[in-house]
Write a protein that holds these residues in place. Structure first.
Motif, PDB file in Angstrom:
ATOM      1  N   LEU A  68       0.933  -1.174  -0.111  1.00  0.00           N
ATOM      2  CA  LEU A  68       0.119   0.004  -0.102  1.00  0.00           C
ATOM      3  C   LEU A  68       0.934   1.183  -0.098  1.00  0.00           C
ATOM      4  CD1 LEU A  68      -2.815   1.612   0.504  1.00  0.00           C
ATOM      5  CD2 LEU A  68      -2.513   1.185   2.948  1.00  0.00           C
ATOM      6  N   LEU A  69       0.655   2.193  -1.056  1.00  0.00           N
ATOM      7  CA  LEU A  69       1.317   3.531  -1.034  1.00  0.00           C
ATOM      8  C   LEU A  69       0.605   4.233  -0.153  1.00  0.00           C
ATOM      9  CD1 LEU A  69       2.232   3.702  -4.744  1.00  0.00           C
ATOM     10  CD2 LEU A  69       3.258   2.187  -3.136  1.00  0.00           C
ATOM     11  N   THR A  70       1.419   5.522   0.118  1.00  0.00           N
ATOM     12  CA  THR A  70       0.906   6.604   1.269  1.00  0.00           C
ATOM     13  C   THR A  70      -0.168   7.254   0.533  1.00  0.00           C
ATOM     14  OG1 THR A  70       2.652   8.019   0.387  1.00  0.00           O
ATOM     15  CG2 THR A  70       3.030   6.592   2.383  1.00  0.00           C
ATOM     16  N   ASP A  71      -0.389   7.234  -0.576  1.00  0.00           N
ATOM     17  CA  ASP A  71      -1.582   7.927  -1.460  1.00  0.00           C
ATOM     18  C   ASP A  71      -2.774   6.930  -1.575  1.00  0.00           C
ATOM     19  OD1 ASP A  71      -0.908   6.211  -3.439  1.00  0.00           O
ATOM     20  OD2 ASP A  71      -0.535   7.765  -4.917  1.00  0.00           O
ATOM     21  N   GLY A  72      -2.444   5.687  -0.890  1.00  0.00           N
ATOM     22  CA  GLY A  72      -3.641   4.866  -1.031  1.00  0.00           C
ATOM     23  C   GLY A  72      -3.448   3.767  -2.132  1.00  0.00           C
ATOM     24  N   THR A  73      -2.591   3.786  -3.374  1.00  0.00           N
ATOM     25  CA  THR A  73      -2.387   2.978  -4.403  1.00  0.00           C
ATOM     26  C   THR A  73      -1.999   1.627  -3.672  1.00  0.00           C
ATOM     27  OG1 THR A  73      -2.097   4.876  -5.584  1.00  0.00           O
ATOM     28  CG2 THR A  73      -1.502   2.538  -6.544  1.00  0.00           C
ATOM     29  N   GLN A  74      -2.672   0.592  -4.275  1.00  0.00           N
ATOM     30  CA  GLN A  74      -2.370  -0.779  -3.864  1.00  0.00           C
ATOM     31  C   GLN A  74      -1.919  -1.466  -5.007  1.00  0.00           C
ATOM     32  OE1 GLN A  74      -4.503  -2.709  -0.820  1.00  0.00           O
ATOM     33  NE2 GLN A  74      -6.119  -1.179  -0.998  1.00  0.00           N
ATOM     34  N   GLY A  75      -0.667  -2.517  -4.791  1.00  0.00           N
ATOM     35  CA  GLY A  75      -0.416  -3.322  -5.958  1.00  0.00           C
ATOM     36  C   GLY A  75       0.587  -4.232  -5.331  1.00  0.00           C
ATOM     37  N   TYR A  76       1.442  -4.825  -6.448  1.00  0.00           N
ATOM     38  CA  TYR A  76       2.383  -5.984  -5.926  1.00  0.00           C
ATOM     39  C   TYR A  76       3.771  -5.641  -6.505  1.00  0.00           C
ATOM     40  CZ  TYR A  76      -1.557  -8.978  -5.249  1.00  0.00           C
ATOM     41  OH  TYR A  76      -2.617  -9.569  -4.346  1.00  0.00           O
ATOM     42  N   MET A  77       4.578  -5.842  -5.568  1.00  0.00           N
ATOM     43  CA  MET A  77       6.059  -5.364  -5.735  1.00  0.00           C
ATOM     44  C   MET A  77       7.108  -6.363  -5.454  1.00  0.00           C
ATOM     45  SD  MET A  77       7.894  -1.900  -3.820  1.00  0.00           S
ATOM     46  CE  MET A  77       6.968  -1.027  -4.767  1.00  0.00           C
ATOM     47  N   HIS A  78       8.101  -6.799  -6.251  1.00  0.00           N
ATOM     48  CA  HIS A  78       9.042  -7.759  -5.702  1.00  0.00           C
ATOM     49  C   HIS A  78       9.529  -7.671  -4.636  1.00  0.00           C
ATOM     50  CE1 HIS A  78      12.170 -10.887  -6.677  1.00  0.00           C
ATOM     51  NE2 HIS A  78      11.488 -11.105  -7.728  1.00  0.00           N
ATOM     52  N   SER A  79       9.629  -8.768  -3.838  1.00  0.00           N
ATOM     53  CA  SER A  79      10.564  -8.653  -2.600  1.00  0.00           C
ATOM     54  C   SER A  79      11.779  -8.202  -2.362  1.00  0.00           C
ATOM     55  CB  SER A  79      10.115 -10.075  -1.754  1.00  0.00           C
ATOM     56  OG  SER A  79       8.838 -10.514  -1.815  1.00  0.00           O
ATOM     57  N   ASP A  80      12.561  -8.252  -3.329  1.00  0.00           N
ATOM     58  CA  ASP A  80      14.073  -8.008  -3.495  1.00  0.00           C
ATOM     59  C   ASP A  80      14.249  -6.674  -3.022  1.00  0.00           C
ATOM     60  OD1 ASP A  80      14.567 -10.586  -3.853  1.00  0.00           O
ATOM     61  OD2 ASP A  80      15.219 -10.104  -5.882  1.00  0.00           O
ATOM     62  N   PHE A  81      13.387  -5.678  -3.383  1.00  0.00           N
ATOM     63  CA  PHE A  81      13.238  -4.256  -3.215  1.00  0.00           C
ATOM     64  C   PHE A  81      12.781  -3.693  -1.965  1.00  0.00           C
ATOM     65  CE2 PHE A  81      13.171  -5.081  -7.869  1.00  0.00           C
ATOM     66  CZ  PHE A  81      14.397  -4.566  -8.161  1.00  0.00           C
ATOM     67  N   LEU A  82      12.254  -4.531  -1.038  1.00  0.00           N
ATOM     68  CA  LEU A  82      11.635  -4.014   0.112  1.00  0.00           C
ATOM     69  C   LEU A  82      12.397  -4.526   1.380  1.00  0.00           C
ATOM     70  CD1 LEU A  82       8.240  -5.487  -0.651  1.00  0.00           C
ATOM     71  CD2 LEU A  82       8.864  -3.220  -0.388  1.00  0.00           C
ATOM     72  N   TRP A  83      12.816  -3.180   2.038  1.00  0.00           N
ATOM     73  CA  TRP A  83      13.895  -3.351   3.331  1.00  0.00           C
ATOM     74  C   TRP A  83      13.109  -3.088   4.613  1.00  0.00           C
ATOM     75  CZ3 TRP A  83      19.485  -3.633   3.314  1.00  0.00           C
ATOM     76  CH2 TRP A  83      20.161  -3.656   4.629  1.00  0.00           C
ATOM     77  N   PRO A  84      12.547  -3.790   5.626  1.00  0.00           N
ATOM     78  CA  PRO A  84      11.698  -3.504   6.884  1.00  0.00           C
ATOM     79  C   PRO A  84      12.250  -2.424   7.434  1.00  0.00           C
ATOM     80  CG  PRO A  84      12.978  -5.694   7.159  1.00  0.00           C
ATOM     81  CD  PRO A  84      13.296  -5.300   5.703  1.00  0.00           C
ATOM     82  N   MET A  85      11.422  -1.380   7.847  1.00  0.00           N
ATOM     83  CA  MET A  85      11.807  -0.283   8.807  1.00  0.00           C
ATOM     84  C   MET A  85      11.940  -0.696  10.158  1.00  0.00           C
ATOM     85  SD  MET A  85      11.945   2.353   6.537  1.00  0.00           S
ATOM     86  CE  MET A  85      12.070   3.754   7.974  1.00  0.00           C
ATOM     87  N   THR A  86      12.137  -1.887  10.379  1.00  0.00           N
ATOM     88  CA  THR A  86      12.405  -2.365  11.747  1.00  0.00           C
ATOM     89  C   THR A  86      13.672  -3.395  11.535  1.00  0.00           C
ATOM     90  OG1 THR A  86      10.772  -4.180  11.557  1.00  0.00           O
ATOM     91  CG2 THR A  86      10.323  -1.968  12.903  1.00  0.00           C
ATOM     92  N   GLY A  87      14.151  -3.317  10.226  1.00  0.00           N
ATOM     93  CA  GLY A  87      15.340  -4.422   9.897  1.00  0.00           C
ATOM     94  C   GLY A  87      16.522  -3.895  10.582  1.00  0.00           C
ATOM     95  N   HIS A  88      17.584  -4.731   9.941  1.00  0.00           N
ATOM     96  CA  HIS A  88      18.894  -4.329  10.524  1.00  0.00           C
ATOM     97  C   HIS A  88      19.348  -2.874  10.328  1.00  0.00           C
ATOM     98  CE1 HIS A  88      19.148  -8.811  10.625  1.00  0.00           C
ATOM     99  NE2 HIS A  88      19.992  -8.525  11.907  1.00  0.00           N
ATOM    100  N   ARG A  89      20.124  -2.467  11.303  1.00  0.00           N
ATOM    101  CA  ARG A  89      20.891  -1.325  11.039  1.00  0.00           C
ATOM    102  C   ARG A  89      21.909  -1.228  11.801  1.00  0.00           C
ATOM    103  NH1 ARG A  89      15.759  -1.805  13.897  1.00  0.00           N
ATOM    104  NH2 ARG A  89      15.964  -0.593  16.170  1.00  0.00           N
ATOM    105  N   ALA A  90      23.142  -0.221  11.540  1.00  0.00           N
ATOM    106  CA  ALA A  90      24.245  -0.367  12.240  1.00  0.00           C
ATOM    107  C   ALA A  90      24.872   0.963  12.400  1.00  0.00           C
ATOM    108  CB  ALA A  90      25.262  -1.343  11.577  1.00  0.00           C
ATOM    109  N   ALA A  91      25.992   1.009  13.288  1.00  0.00           N
ATOM    110  CA  ALA A  91      26.551   2.291  13.595  1.00  0.00           C
ATOM    111  C   ALA A  91      28.006   2.211  13.848  1.00  0.00           C
ATOM    112  CB  ALA A  91      25.746   3.070  14.610  1.00  0.00           C
ATOM    113  N   PHE A  92      28.574   3.158  13.284  1.00  0.00           N
ATOM    114  CA  PHE A  92      30.199   3.448  13.667  1.00  0.00           C
ATOM    115  C   PHE A  92      30.216   4.602  14.364  1.00  0.00           C
ATOM    116  CE2 PHE A  92      31.007   1.764   8.896  1.00  0.00           C
ATOM    117  CZ  PHE A  92      30.932   0.366   9.444  1.00  0.00           C
ATOM    118  N   VAL A  93      31.123   4.425  15.399  1.00  0.00           N
ATOM    119  CA  VAL A  93      31.220   5.282  16.466  1.00  0.00           C
ATOM    120  C   VAL A  93      33.011   5.711  16.706  1.00  0.00           C
ATOM    121  CG1 VAL A  93      31.177   6.296  18.651  1.00  0.00           C
ATOM    122  CG2 VAL A  93      29.191   4.894  17.650  1.00  0.00           C
ATOM    123  N   LYS A  94      33.231   6.871  16.722  1.00  0.00           N
ATOM    124  CA  LYS A  94      34.563   7.080  16.696  1.00  0.00           C
ATOM    125  C   LYS A  94      35.144   7.187  18.219  1.00  0.00           C
ATOM    126  CE  LYS A  94      36.738   9.764  13.757  1.00  0.00           C
ATOM    127  NZ  LYS A  94      37.383  10.950  12.810  1.00  0.00           N
TER     128      LYS A  94
END
Length: 224
Positions: free
Chosen positions: A183-209
Motif C-alpha cells: 500500500l502506497l501512502t496515497d492509497g494506491t495498492q499493488g504488487y512489488m518484488h520482495s527483493d526491493f523491500l527493506w523492513p523499517m525495523t530491519g537491521h541497522r548499524a552504527a560506527f562510532v569514533k
C-alpha cells in the motif's frame, strides 16, 4: 536528526497522504578515515575473519534488545555453535550463521548518514521517523529506483506505476513470496518484488569514533 515522514492516518482510508521519496545519499565520504574503516571491515567480513571483526567492535556493542551485548556476544553470533541452540533449531545452525554474516555485510554496505552526535548510521533510511500511530513492523522501504508496482504478483502483470525510495505498507507480509502486496501512502495498492523491500525495523548499524580517534562498530541490531 531523523527526517519526519508525514503519513497522516492513511491506514484508515485511501489517498490521505502524499507520496514522498527519500533518495539515498551516502555521507561516508565526509570522513576518509570512515571510508577506510568500512572498507577494511567489509573485507574482513568477506574473509570471515571473526577475530578481527570482534576486535573492531565497541566494548559495549549493542546487538539485541534483550541480550547483554559486547564483543563476546558478537563472536557467538558469528560462530553460532549449534549446541547453544535449542534442539529444534540445531539443524538450522549453518543457515542461521550464514544469514547473520549476510545481514551484517548487506547492512554495512548501505548508504549511511551522520547523526547529531557524529555517529555514522546505516542504512540511510533509518533517519526517517515514522508516525507514532503507525505500526513500524508494517513499514518497508523501497530500496530501488523505478521499481515496478503491478496489478498482480508476477512480472508480466500490467504496470500500475513505478516507485523510487519510498516507504510503503505491507499488511500481510509473506516471507516466502516473490511478490508482496503493498500500500502506497496515497492509497494506491499493488504488487512489488520482495527483493526491493527493506523492513523499517530491519537491521541497522552504527560506527562510532572512539576517544582514541579510531572508528568502531558499536551497533548491529534489528527490531523496533
Amino acid at each position: 536528526m531523523r527526517t519526519a515522514l508525514l503519513l497522516a492516518a492513511f491506514l484508515c482510508g485511501p489517498a490521505l497522504a502524499d507520496r514522498q521519496s527519500f533518495p539515498p545519499v551516502d555521507e561516508a565520504d565526509r570522513d576518509p578515515s570512515l571510508v577506510e574503516f568500512r572498507e577494511t571491515l567489509l573485507a574482513k567480513i568477506a574473509a570471515r575473519d571473526v577475530d578481527t571483526i570482534v576486535a573492531l567492535a565497541c566494548p559495549d556493542i549493542y546487538l539485541s534488545h534483550g541480550g547483554d551485548g559486547g564483543p563476546e556476544e558478537l563472536r557467538a553470533n558469528l560462530v553460532l555453535d549449534p549446541q547453544t541452540l535449542s534442539e529444534e533449531y540445531r539443524e538450522d545452525a549453518d543457515a542461521m550463521r550464514e544469514q547473520y554474516w549476510t545481514d551484517l555485510e548487506n547492512t554495512l554496505s548501505q548508504p549511511g548518514y551522520f547523526d547529531d552526535e557524529g555517529e555514522f548510521w546505516m542504512p540511510h533510511q533509518w533517519q526517517i521517523t515514522l508516525p507514532a500511530s503507525l505500526d513500524a513492523h508494517l513499514a518497508y522501504f523501497v530500496t530501488g529506483q523505478n521499481v515496478s508496482l503491478r496489478q498482480q504478483p508476477n512480472r508480466d502483470a500490467p504496470l500500475i506505476t513505478r516507485i523510487s525510495h519510498e516507504v510503503v505498507i505491507l499488511r500481510d507480509h509473506q516471507s516466502s513470496a516473490e511478490y508482496q502486496r503493498v500500500l502506497l501512502t496515497d492509497g494506491t495498492q499493488g504488487y512489488m518484488h520482495s527483493d526491493f523491500l527493506w523492513p523499517m525495523t530491519g537491521h541497522r548499524a552504527a560506527f562510532v569514533k572512539s576517544d582514541a580517534g579510531g572508528w568502531q562498530l558499536c551497533t548491529f541490531v534489528s527490531g523496533d
